[in-house]
Design an enzyme around this catalytic site. Structure first.
Site, PDB file in Angstrom:
ATOM      1  N   GLU A 135       0.789  -1.222   0.000  1.00 62.29           N
ATOM      2  CA  GLU A 135       0.000   0.000   0.000  1.00 62.29           C
ATOM      3  C   GLU A 135       0.827   1.280   0.000  1.00 62.29           C
ATOM      4  O   GLU A 135       0.369   2.308  -0.503  1.00 62.29           O
ATOM      5  CB  GLU A 135      -0.926   0.008   1.237  1.00 62.29           C
ATOM      6  CG  GLU A 135      -2.025  -1.023   1.194  1.00 62.29           C
ATOM      7  CD  GLU A 135      -3.017  -0.756   0.085  1.00 62.29           C
ATOM      8  OE1 GLU A 135      -3.506   0.370  -0.047  1.00 62.29           O
ATOM      9  OE2 GLU A 135      -3.275  -1.700  -0.687  1.00 62.29           O
ATOM     10  N   SER A 539     -54.180 -19.540  40.571  1.00 65.58           N
ATOM     11  CA  SER A 539     -53.987 -20.089  41.926  1.00 65.58           C
ATOM     12  C   SER A 539     -52.527 -20.134  42.346  1.00 65.58           C
ATOM     13  O   SER A 539     -52.247 -20.351  43.529  1.00 65.58           O
ATOM     14  CB  SER A 539     -54.581 -21.500  42.002  1.00 65.58           C
ATOM     15  OG  SER A 539     -55.987 -21.448  41.812  1.00 65.58           O
TER      16      SER A 539
END
Length: 858
Positions: A135, A539
């Site tokens: 690069e 319940s």
């Protein structure tokens, strides 16, 4: 004629007193022509040319001056709004966060960008050199912008003009850092100028190693990988220190175009470009020609397994963890902060929990849901069914092992179906066929709506028709002479149930959630019914009605009237009843009332202690924080969540201390520092060292929300529910001390079972998302309790039986239960002989004067 005056270079010079004599008006003869001096001759020849070049030079000077002025103005304009680059010195790139189970296996990765940050010291030198050679060869020499690189790029562009080849860029690594992190990637001249200016300034501020570190951790390299560490995992399933020279050179290829050099799609292009990078490294003397030759001989072998293996269970749990992290640390920190999150999830128990819930939901769906028809309908011809089936959409929530199949031939006792196998996800579809006997579809009664079902199918035509697309599961083949057929062909009909459910399992001593299932499938619905659904507990709420009575000193043997009752309400007279309208019309003890889940006794107990006290107890245990003071609430007509019910029951199991459910044990930042921990207990002795330092003792600083004796009395009562009452299916065959309570709401809309041992609490709910009846007789004891049983069996497998421990001061008296069974009843000291039947009071059947300021009923 007088003599002419003397001249100097042909110019008359006259003395002051000289007066010229008159002369005749006769012109003198012209002087003979003379050649000009050499200097004058030369000067006359240059005059016209000097004017042209002088003008050009003047224009050039003016142009340069004007260009300088314009350039400076442009520089000032571009540089005026440049972003601040100094923060790069302390910048930490976004990193994925990871969520781990209790055994350190990976549950999920949270990331907007898949990146693993690695400091420059940990990045191998060959990998650094590969990116520099590919690069920016002069990275270590230039000061942000490379004029030689720009000139080389221009020459290359001229040479390749018209060839159609990609033009090389001249951006340095520093410029790419500026582009990626500061100015963006717009293709404009202004952006290039901003990028160049910032690159020069960055070079003045940061050392080269820091710039290269930012670049190698920030660059996008394909496969959702940002940075070299993530790319090494994505392409080769390796760490950076495991990469070969050839693999390092290949990674340096990718910034120019990850898609163009994908080694699985374009292996030749990837190899050629990799070899080019190796040649550049030789040119830069980063490696020797021999090393380059050896690296070129390496094949590029990508490995498809790119990510760490993620557990296939616990999606509802993980999503709740993500929501909690986002609330506590913010969305950005959650997905980009590199957090390491340790959770309480037990993977084995989680898998068993999800399996038990699906088994229970499938069982109900086959029994009461009926067959709701095919998924789709296509052509069943031999040439058309394969592409048509491949185009059919798979319904969300189908189990991975289920296949989408089409009925090709339907006979009385069996049907032949075809489905698609694809051993290689990228390979061609392979057709398969199998048979489904009528026995594998005997459950498929037609759903007629409103809970009604058709008759049991007697022929295969009652279930399927040619072209019907249904879900099937391939059954294991029957052994043939001691071996199993390689290609089983027996199919069983499957269907995604409409009924839903939820489970939470947690540790009662710490509140750590060990398992959580929020529904049939996270793929089908991401709504977590364990934490987000508000449902009536029925319940299963009754223990919070009886507990205030126990706290007030009422013994478990105290008896209350089980007889019809009428309650005057603003909406009219309310006449509650027991399940199945069973009424004994006699006095029964608190134990018997709880074991049989008697509504009428529960209402009378609520009247006795007062609904204010019941509501305060529900809030104290975190079950229903703001419960209205209506008597109907004592039967569980309020709303709560599965997680809250599990936490509420956990306080019974741990001796009455408050339980706060937690999913996360600890959170670490990207540097490994613990930034949050769920356990807030102080440990002063943890830092002690030496032979005298024993194991540290952690003080339990949780709030005591009920006294230990009342908590143990409730545990003792709830064990009777499992041993003799409505919850016997929960403990069948486990031979363990188990306590719990069933719950069923009006019209069988919600089914519950919440139970526990000394080590674990499990809450189970089952119902429909749009509340409606599950069907007559569908109770918590019949649906939720068996699911609880399967989860608890998996949780206790391999562990010794542990009894519930009685706290100091409780009085245990051997008594005979109503069933004739001998039990140990727990009493508060001094109440062993206090229980006796109250005088029968006919007025006790109304709420007039006994509602204790309830303010209204429904």
């Amino acid at each position: 004629m007088a003599a002419r005056p003397a001249t100097l270079y042909g110019t008359a010079m006259s003395p002051p007193d000289y007066r010229p004599e008159p002369t005749l008006d006769i012109a003198p003869p012209p002087p003979p022509p003379r050649d000009p001096p050499p200097q004058e001759k030369k000067r006359r020849r240059r005059t016209p040319f000097r004017g042209v070049f002088g003008g050009l030079l003047m224009l050039l000077a003016v142009g340069l001056a004007g260009g300088a002025v314009v350039g400076y103005g442009l520089y000032r304009q571009v540089a005026a709004d440049l972003p601040d680059y100094r923060w790069l010195a302390d910048y930490q790139p976004p990193q994925m966060s990871r969520i781990y189970a209790a055994d350190s296996r990976l549950l999920a990765e949270l990331a907007t960008e898949r990146r693993v940050f690695v400091p420059i010291e940990a990045i191998p030198k060959p990998l650094q050199a590969a990116f520099v050679s590919a690069e920016d060869q002069r990275f270590w020499e230039h000061h942000g912008v490379d004029p030689i690189g720009i000139l080389r790029s221009v020459v290359t562009a001229v040479e390749n003009y018209g060839s159609g080849r990609r033009l090389g860029g001249a951006s340095t690594i520093t410029q790419q850092v500026a582009k990626n992190m500061l100015v963006g990637a717009d293709r404009t001249l202004t952006r290039k100028l901003r990028e160049a200016i910032l690159a020069i300034r960055i070079e003045e501020t940061l050392p080269k190693d820091r710039i290269l570190e930012l670049y190698l951790n920030e660059i996008f390299l394909g496969y959702q990988a940002y940075g070299v560490a993530a790319a090494a995992q994505a392409y080769f399933n390796k760490g950076l220190d495991e990469l070969t020279l050839g693999e390092s050179a290949f990674l340096a290829v990718l910034p120019k175009g990850p898609n163009n050099y994908n080694p699985m799609r374009f292996p030749e292009a990837a190899r050629a470009r990799r070899d080019w990078v190796l040649d550049r490294m030789v040119e830069d003397r980063a490696i020797t020609p021999a090393e380059a030759a050896a690296a070129k001989a390496e094949p590029i072998v990508p490995r498809p397994v790119r990510r760490p293996e993620v557990l296939p269970v616990g999606q509802y749990f993980t999503e709740d963890v993500r929501r909690e992290l986002s609330t506590r640390f913010g969305p950005e920190q959650t997905t980009a902060g590199g957090l390491v999150v340790r959770t309480s999830l037990d993977p084995a128990l989680q898998a068993a929990t999800e399996g038990a819930l699906r088994t229970g939901l499938l069982g109900y769906d086959r029994r009461r849901g009926g067959f709701r028809g095919p998924v789709a309908k296509i052509s069943a011809s031999a040439t058309e069914w394969l592409p048509a089936l491949e185009a059919a959409q798979r319904p969300g929530g189908a189990m991975p092992e289920w296949k989408l199949a089409v009925a090709l031939d339907v006979r009385d006792r069996e049907a032949r179906l075809g489905w698609i196998e694809r051993p290689d996800p990228r390979g061609p579809a392979q057709p398969r066929t199998g048979t489904m006997p009528i026995e594998e579809a005997a459950w498929a009664r037609r759903a007629l709506g409103e809970g009604r079902l058709g008759p049991v199918p007697r022929r295969m035509q009652d279930v399927l028709a040619p072209g019907d697309v249904v879900l099937v599961e391939v059954q294991p083949g029957q052994p043939v002479q001691g071996r199993t057929p390689a290609r089983p062909e027996r199919l069983a009909l499957r269907q995604i149930p409409q009924v839903e459910g939820a489970i939470v399992a947690l540790d009662p001593s710490t509140g750590r959630v060990l398992a959580m299932a929020g529904g049939w499938s996270f793929e089908k619905s991401q709504f977590n019914r364990a934490t987000q659904a508000q449902r009536q507990p029925g319940s299963s709420f009754k223990p919070f009605v009886y507990l205030p009575a126990l706290e007030a000193g009422i013994p478990p043997t105290q008896r209350f009237l089980d007889a019809p009752i009428e309650i005057n309400t603003p909406q009219g007279v309310w006449r509650p009843g027991n399940y199945g309208d069973g009424v004994s019309n006699s006095y029964v003890s608190i134990r018997t009332a709880l074991e049989k889940s008697l509504n009428l006794v529960t209402i009378r107990v609520a009247q006795e202690v007062g609904m204010d006290k019941v509501a305060e107890t529900a809030a104290r245990f975190g079950v229903i924080p703001n419960m209205p003071r209506y008597l109907a609430m004592s039967l569980g007509s309020g709303e709560t969540t599965v997680l809250r019910m599990a936490a509420g029951y956990a306080a019974f199991a741990n001796g009455g201390r408050e339980v706060t459910p937690t999913l996360i044990d600890s959170v670490q930042d990207q540097r490994g520092r613990v930034i949050w921990r769920s356990d807030t207990r102080a440990c002063e002795a943890c830092a002690a060292t030496g032979p005298q330092a024993g194991p540290p003792e952690l003080a339990d600083n949780r709030r005591q929300i009920t006294d230990p004796i009342a908590a143990y009395q409730m545990v003792n009562l709830l064990t009777g529910v499992v041993q003799r009452g409505t919850g016997t299916a929960a403990g069948k065959g486990l031979n363990r001390p188990i306590a719990g309570k069933t719950g069923t709401t009006n019209d069988y809309v919600d089914n519950w079972f919440v139970g526990f041992t000394p080590d674990i609490v499990v809450a189970v709910w089952m119902g429909l998302d749009e509340p409606r009846s599950l069907g007559n007789g569908e109770t918590g004891g019949g649906n939720a309790a068996p699911i609880f049983h399967d989860v608890l069996e998996a949780a206790l497998r391999g562990s010794p039986a542990v009894p519930f421990r009685a706290p100091p001061g409780v009085a245990l008296v051997r008594m005979q239960a109503g069933s004739g069974q001998s039990i140990m009843e727990a009493f508060r000291p001094g109440t062993e002989n206090a229980a006796r039947p109250p005088e029968e009071d006919p007025a006790r059947g109304t709420a007039v004067g006994l509602d204790r300021g309830l303010g209204g009923l429904y």
